[in-house]
Scaffold this active site. Structure first.
Site, mmCIF file in Angstrom:
data_model
loop_
_atom_site.group_PDB
_atom_site.id
_atom_site.type_symbol
_atom_site.label_atom_id
_atom_site.label_comp_id
_atom_site.label_asym_id
_atom_site.label_seq_id
_atom_site.Cartn_x
_atom_site.Cartn_y
_atom_site.Cartn_z
ATOM 1 C CG HIS A 106 -1.861 1.173 1.266
ATOM 2 N ND1 HIS A 106 -2.717 1.478 0.216
ATOM 3 C CD2 HIS A 106 -2.082 2.139 2.215
ATOM 4 C CE1 HIS A 106 -3.426 2.554 0.524
ATOM 5 N NE2 HIS A 106 -3.054 2.972 1.711
ATOM 6 C CG ASP A 123 -3.817 5.580 3.916
ATOM 7 O OD1 ASP A 123 -4.309 4.979 2.939
ATOM 8 O OD2 ASP A 123 -3.140 5.008 4.787
ATOM 9 C CB CYS A 164 -2.905 2.748 -2.881
ATOM 10 S SG CYS A 164 -1.763 1.381 -3.241
#
Length: 220
Positions: A106, A123, A164
């Protein structure tokens, strides 16, 4: 699959070398690797007029976060001249093994703002990397401002398990554009500009980066 062809160098851009396999990553629904992010950060840096914003390559951000030797860490941080920058953008990865450079599942973005005296964490997956971002902020805090706060800020959320890295690049681009704008008040933050980022725009960013690479390939 012809692995030797996938490993073929297709573009050298500043200090970044891209390989044919990187094109396949951008063309499909795949997790973005550090080379692609490093290329795009370099591309944004070359397109940004202001000298008080710094986009730190993923490899450097990773080493800062996980370097076990304070003296070696100092040797990495000092040339960045972080204290001279108003904005510094770091990538955050959930890999903490320095022997596994391509690890992690991630990406997120940590932004240091001198004007806000704050490390801001963006995030796209519900704060999955918060602890890793805090570790990175602690590693650089003394190099920018020992009183700097840590804040988890609004971030558009990804709808899948692989975008991401594209969100990191899209948010970085939005922050650079905000910083370059002559109409903004530098005492404010950039958070409202991120409301325009969503799954659709992120898909477009993936395609645009692929097209930018292909264009640069024809010019080499």
């Amino acid at each position: 699959m012809d692995y030797s062809k996938q490993d073929e160098k297709i573009l050298s851009y500043n200090d970044v070398v891209l390989r044919r396999s990187d094109l396949g990553i951008l063309k499909g629904s795949h997790f973005i690797n550090d080379r692609i992010i490093e290329f795009y950060f370099s591309f944004l840096s070359s397109s940004t007029v202001s000298e008080d914003i710094l986009l730190v390559p993923p490899s450097i951000s990773f080493w800062i976060a996980n370097c076990p030797d304070p003296e070696r860490l100092k040797d990495v941080i000092e040339p960045l001249k972080l204290q001279d920058k108003n904005l510094v953008l770091f990538t955050v990865n959930d890999n903490s093994d320095v022997n596994l450079a391509l690890g992690g599942t991630h990406w997120s973005l940590l932004v240091y703002s001198k004007n806000l005296n704050t490390f801001v964490h963006h995030d796209s997956c519900s704060g999955l990397n918060t602890e890793d971002a805090k570790k990175l902020s602690q590693a650089v805090r003394t190099s920018v401002a020992s009183t700097a706060r840590f804040e988890v800020a609004f971030t558009p959320q990804q709808k899948n398990s692989y975008d991401c890295g594209v969100y990191v690049m899209a948010i970085a681009r939005a922050i650079c554009a905000w910083h370059e704008s002559e109409t903004i008040d530098k005492g404010e933050d950039w958070f409202s500009t991120l409301t325009e980022i969503n799954a659709s725009t992120v898909s477009c960013v993936r395609k645009e980066i692929l097209e930018q690479i292909q264009t640069l390939m024809t010019q080499k």
